[in-house]
Design a protein around this motif. Structure first.
Motif, PDB file in Angstrom:
ATOM      1  N   TYR B 103       0.868  -1.175   0.000  1.00 15.92           N
ATOM      2  CA  TYR B 103       0.000   0.000   0.000  1.00 15.92           C
ATOM      3  C   TYR B 103       0.907   1.227   0.000  1.00 15.92           C
ATOM      4  N   TYR B 104       0.652   2.160  -0.911  1.00 17.72           N
ATOM      5  CA  TYR B 104       1.438   3.385  -0.907  1.00 17.72           C
ATOM      6  C   TYR B 104       0.614   4.546  -1.431  1.00 17.72           C
ATOM      7  N   GLU B 105       1.066   5.756  -1.092  1.00 14.79           N
ATOM      8  CA  GLU B 105       0.344   6.958  -1.524  1.00 14.79           C
ATOM      9  C   GLU B 105       1.273   7.807  -2.387  1.00 14.79           C
ATOM     10  N   LYS B 106       0.671   8.486  -3.345  1.00 14.88           N
ATOM     11  CA  LYS B 106       1.447   9.369  -4.220  1.00 14.88           C
ATOM     12  C   LYS B 106       0.670  10.655  -4.408  1.00 14.88           C
ATOM     13  N   THR B 107       1.391  11.751  -4.534  1.00 19.14           N
ATOM     14  CA  THR B 107       0.722  12.997  -4.868  1.00 19.14           C
ATOM     15  C   THR B 107       0.965  13.277  -6.340  1.00 19.14           C
ATOM     16  N   GLY B 108      -0.118  13.370  -7.091  1.00 19.48           N
ATOM     17  CA  GLY B 108       0.016  13.612  -8.526  1.00 19.48           C
ATOM     18  C   GLY B 108      -0.714  14.881  -8.913  1.00 19.48           C
ATOM     19  N   ARG B 109      -0.888  15.046 -10.211  1.00 20.08           N
ATOM     20  CA  ARG B 109      -1.575  16.238 -10.731  1.00 20.08           C
ATOM     21  C   ARG B 109      -2.994  16.346 -10.201  1.00 20.08           C
ATOM     22  N   ASN B 110      -3.613  15.170  -9.999  1.00 20.56           N
ATOM     23  CA  ASN B 110      -5.009  15.177  -9.562  1.00 20.56           C
ATOM     24  C   ASN B 110      -5.156  15.008  -8.049  1.00 20.56           C
ATOM     25  N   GLY B 111      -4.127  15.406  -7.309  1.00 19.30           N
ATOM     26  CA  GLY B 111      -4.213  15.292  -5.861  1.00 19.30           C
ATOM     27  C   GLY B 111      -3.653  13.975  -5.358  1.00 19.30           C
ATOM     28  N   ASP B 112      -4.016  13.642  -4.124  1.00 26.47           N
ATOM     29  CA  ASP B 112      -3.471  12.435  -3.507  1.00 26.47           C
ATOM     30  C   ASP B 112      -4.142  11.193  -4.065  1.00 26.47           C
ATOM     31  N   MET B 113      -3.325  10.218  -4.343  1.00 26.79           N
ATOM     32  CA  MET B 113      -3.878   8.942  -4.767  1.00 26.79           C
ATOM     33  C   MET B 113      -3.221   7.841  -3.951  1.00 26.79           C
ATOM     34  N   SER B 114      -4.007   6.787  -3.717  1.00 28.28           N
ATOM     35  CA  SER B 114      -3.487   5.659  -2.952  1.00 28.28           C
ATOM     36  C   SER B 114      -3.512   4.427  -3.828  1.00 28.28           C
ATOM     37  N   PHE B 115      -2.532   3.577  -3.623  1.00 28.79           N
ATOM     38  CA  PHE B 115      -2.399   2.361  -4.440  1.00 28.79           C
ATOM     39  C   PHE B 115      -2.367   1.154  -3.527  1.00 28.79           C
ATOM     40  N   LEU B 116      -3.169   0.187  -3.886  1.00 28.26           N
ATOM     41  CA  LEU B 116      -3.233  -1.049  -3.126  1.00 28.26           C
ATOM     42  C   LEU B 116      -2.828  -2.180  -4.071  1.00 28.26           C
ATOM     43  N   PHE B 131      -2.050 -20.770 -10.331  1.00 31.47           N
ATOM     44  CA  PHE B 131      -1.915 -19.441 -10.928  1.00 31.47           C
ATOM     45  C   PHE B 131      -1.751 -18.421  -9.813  1.00 31.47           C
ATOM     46  N   SER B 132      -1.197 -17.287 -10.171  1.00 31.41           N
ATOM     47  CA  SER B 132      -1.215 -16.167  -9.244  1.00 31.41           C
ATOM     48  C   SER B 132      -1.581 -14.920 -10.037  1.00 31.41           C
ATOM     49  N   GLU B 133      -2.169 -13.998  -9.342  1.00 30.25           N
ATOM     50  CA  GLU B 133      -2.658 -12.780  -9.967  1.00 30.25           C
ATOM     51  C   GLU B 133      -2.219 -11.633  -9.086  1.00 30.25           C
ATOM     52  N   ASN B 134      -1.736 -10.593  -9.735  1.00 31.34           N
ATOM     53  CA  ASN B 134      -1.292  -9.418  -8.999  1.00 31.34           C
ATOM     54  C   ASN B 134      -2.052  -8.246  -9.587  1.00 31.34           C
ATOM     55  N   ARG B 135      -2.822  -7.546  -8.758  1.00 29.17           N
ATOM     56  CA  ARG B 135      -3.549  -6.394  -9.297  1.00 29.17           C
ATOM     57  C   ARG B 135      -3.240  -5.143  -8.498  1.00 29.17           C
ATOM     58  N   VAL B 136      -3.154  -4.044  -9.204  1.00 27.25           N
ATOM     59  CA  VAL B 136      -2.939  -2.757  -8.554  1.00 27.25           C
ATOM     60  C   VAL B 136      -4.232  -1.971  -8.693  1.00 27.25           C
ATOM     61  N   VAL B 137      -4.796  -1.563  -7.562  1.00 28.24           N
ATOM     62  CA  VAL B 137      -5.991  -0.726  -7.633  1.00 28.24           C
ATOM     63  C   VAL B 137      -5.672   0.646  -7.057  1.00 28.24           C
ATOM     64  N   ILE B 138      -6.296   1.642  -7.654  1.00 23.48           N
ATOM     65  CA  ILE B 138      -6.068   3.029  -7.260  1.00 23.48           C
ATOM     66  C   ILE B 138      -7.317   3.497  -6.521  1.00 23.48           C
ATOM     67  N   LEU B 139      -7.109   4.059  -5.338  1.00 26.76           N
ATOM     68  CA  LEU B 139      -8.242   4.492  -4.523  1.00 26.76           C
ATOM     69  C   LEU B 139      -8.296   6.011  -4.540  1.00 26.76           C
ATOM     70  N   ASN B 140      -9.458   6.548  -4.759  1.00 29.50           N
ATOM     71  CA  ASN B 140      -9.540   8.008  -4.642  1.00 29.50           C
ATOM     72  C   ASN B 140      -9.654   8.398  -3.172  1.00 29.50           C
ATOM     73  N   ASP B 141      -9.587   9.684  -2.922  1.00 29.87           N
ATOM     74  CA  ASP B 141      -9.519  10.159  -1.549  1.00 29.87           C
ATOM     75  C   ASP B 141     -10.730   9.760  -0.710  1.00 29.87           C
ATOM     76  N   ALA B 142     -11.903   9.820  -1.354  1.00 30.13           N
ATOM     77  CA  ALA B 142     -13.136   9.494  -0.627  1.00 30.13           C
ATOM     78  C   ALA B 142     -13.112   8.038  -0.168  1.00 30.13           C
ATOM     79  N   VAL B 143     -12.640   7.167  -1.065  1.00 33.70           N
ATOM     80  CA  VAL B 143     -12.573   5.745  -0.721  1.00 33.70           C
ATOM     81  C   VAL B 143     -11.585   5.530   0.419  1.00 33.70           C
TER      82      VAL B 143
END
Lengths: 136, 149
Positions: B103-116, B131-143
């Motif tokens: 889990y990490y957070e980044k500040t980009g052009r559109n504000g803070d974003m979090s990555f899970l 099998f294994s699956e790796n997914r990256v989801v981006i959470l907006n601030d409200a979430v």
């Protein structure tokens, strides 16, 4: 039909152009996948999420793209399938699916893959490693 | 802190790959190929049976992580990576679980974003990886704020 192992580096699998995305496509995918996030099926929910309209499930497009390789499953199978989602897919979009061979290493063929829309913009891209069965 | 989620995992859940579910799924992605759906073609194939399309594992139940209250809205799917040991077979049982890898957070052009980063794993009954699956989801601030409640 041509064998996938006959492809030379730089050559592509036959491109597939999907029919314009319909609401029914996405309803069917919601039911089959169990992903009922309403931004994929209900206009109002998409608007509430600040989207101009409903959007396709990223996994719908990713599922479609893999069918470029279905004719070759007797020769091998998809071992690695990596995708970055680049843009949204809307209703009536016409999606083209492409795979281009970039590397061959013994029994492993690496393809760059892409799904793009009617504006030639990539909606997702990535790679597929196709592993040739050892008896072939 | 959502960083506390890293390392959390669900208990394994047994999933059975059903013929009807594969048919529905294959049709929904416009790929109703005989290798998935036709028993005779499956029997005579190199696999000696019908297989499932590569993205079929989206249909599996991976259990749940009590600490992870991921809402169904406000999440953007950023990346998806699959690794397969072999194709999945119709009729087989797959034991699935998931794990929060990062889990990490980044500040980009559109504000803070979090990555899970979530890994989802499928094994056979002996615990061998299928099998294994790796997914990256981006959470907006409200979430993100909703998940902290």
């Amino acid at each position: 039909m041509k064998l996938i192992t006959d492809l030379q580096i730089g050559e592509s699998l036959d491109e597939i152009i999907l029919n314009p995305v319909s609401r029914l496509d996405l309803i069917k995918y919601a039911g089959a996948s169990g992903d009922f996030n309403p931004i994929h099926t209900i206009d109002e929910e998409a608007k509430n999420a600040s989207l101009p309209g409903i959007i396709a499930h990223g996994m719908w497009t990713m599922g479609n793209l893999a069918k470029l390789f279905t004719p070759f499953l007797e020769e091998g199978f998809i071992q690695e399938y990596s995708i970055r989602f680049k843009g949204m897919v809307f209703l009536e979009d016409i999606i083209s699916l492409k795979a281009n061979l970039v590397e061959t290493e013994s029994k492993k063929l690496t393809f760059n893959v892409e799904a793009s829309n009617q504006h030639q913009k990539a909606v997702m891209n990535g790679s597929i490693l196709f592993n040739i069965h050892s008896k072939n | 802190m959502l960083k506390n989620l890293i390392g959390k995992r669900s208990d394994k859940v047994k999933n059975t790959i059903e013929k009807g579910a594969v048919r529905k799924f294959a049709e929904a992605i416009g790929d109703p190929a005989p290798i998935y759906l036709d028993e005779e073609v499956g029997k005579n194939s190199i696999y000696k049976r019908n297989i499932a399309p590569p993205t079929f594992p989206v249909t599996f139940n991976y259990g749940f992580i009590p600490e992870m209250k991921l809402p169904s809205k406000g999440i953007i799917h950023g990346e998806q990576n699959y690794h397969y040991e072999r194709p999945l077979f119709i009729g087989e049982e797959v034991y699935c679980h998931m794990e929060i890898k990062d889990y990490y957070e980044k500040t980009g052009r559109n504000g803070d974003m979090s990555f899970l980063v979530i890994n989802r794993i499928g094994e056979d009954e002996n615990g061998n990886l299928l099998f294994s699956e790796n997914r990256v989801v981006i959470l907006n601030d409200a979430v993100r704020k909703g998940m902290l409640v």
